[in-house]
Design an enzyme around this catalytic site. Sequence first.
Site, PDB file in Angstrom:
ATOM      1  N   CYS A  39       0.834  -1.200   0.000  1.00 26.56           N
ATOM      2  CA  CYS A  39       0.000   0.000   0.000  1.00 26.56           C
ATOM      3  C   CYS A  39       0.871   1.253   0.000  1.00 26.56           C
ATOM      4  CB  CYS A  39      -0.919   0.019   1.215  1.00 26.56           C
ATOM      5  SG  CYS A  39      -1.974   1.490   1.289  1.00 26.56           S
ATOM      6  N   ASN A  78      -0.017  -8.108 -11.125  1.00 28.30           N
ATOM      7  CA  ASN A  78      -0.984  -7.042 -10.850  1.00 28.30           C
ATOM      8  C   ASN A  78      -0.524  -5.743 -11.500  1.00 28.30           C
ATOM      9  OD1 ASN A  78      -1.775  -4.995  -8.026  1.00 28.30           O
ATOM     10  ND2 ASN A  78      -3.221  -5.701  -9.533  1.00 28.30           N
ATOM     11  N   GLY A  79      -1.476  -5.060 -12.155  1.00 32.82           N
ATOM     12  CA  GLY A  79      -1.168  -3.755 -12.734  1.00 32.82           C
ATOM     13  C   GLY A  79      -1.596  -3.636 -14.175  1.00 32.82           C
TER      14      GLY A  79
END
Length: 322
Positions: free
Chosen positions: A101, A201-202
């Site tokens: 995060c 991811n992305g």
Amino acid sequence: MHIANVPIRGRLILAPMAGVTDRAFRQICREQGAALTVTEMVSAKALHFGDKKTPRLLALGAGEHPAAAQIFGSEPETMAEGAVRAREISGCDIIDINMGCPAPKIVNNGDGSALMRDIKKAEAVLRAVRAAVDCPVTVKFRRGWDEKSVNCVEFAQMCEQAGADLIAVHGRTRAQQYEGKADWDAIAQVKRAVHIPVAANGDVFTPEDAAEILSYTGADFAMIGRGALGNPWLFARANALLETGSVPPEPSFLERVDTAVRQIELAMDDKGERVALLEARKHVNWYLKGVPGLKEFKKRVSTLTTMDELYALAQQLRALAD
């Protein structure tokens, strides 16, 4: 596919997103083919101190398995306790540790992606959680802190050695936040460097993106985050592409409206009308994104205070399709 001893019937995972992946949204995405869902991240410290709001974030839906509960923090003992409590409260199959995060309020406390700057502390956290629970443990992290400290390969190898059963890699640095382009090459390097499953991811916004990120990186899973906002059909359409080689048509405008309303109804059952309608302001507009001629309707969404108002607005939207 498996994560340790947990079978995963598909290759598409719904990414955890704070303030977004509540039980209602996760249910909609599962119905559309998300093979694994993850709760919003919860604070291990909040669990330690018995915060009354946190258990609600961990509540799983009926039959929501396999599912992971995501925790964040940077103190090994507190994280170990948080993992145990999160598993007890949720009944989850997997504990996921947030080490990615980028939000200032998270990293300023040494949590989230700040752990990528202190691999020894990150390892201590992971080993403590691994020893505390009897289920698979996964870790989500980023490409690195910034362009001068891209260390995702080293970090991934540490995670594997410390007992992680899967790692999810977001192809951006913390400094990028969610801007710029995700670096799929970095994810591919991670995949080649470890022997445990990897989730890429992305920048997965279309079915073609999902198929390409899997092929390009060699990852075992594609983790879909912002691409699913107002578009849970991305899972079904991407699954179809992976399984058959063809992509079904996009949902109709009516289906978008009906699904938006249903999601808010599910949220109301969990959180009550007031909270569900406050959160509906972003969710409904996500469902309407890209549809021309709805500027005034989108303004009205931000004023909704009752379900009756939502139903009236939805009826007017449906009339546009007649």
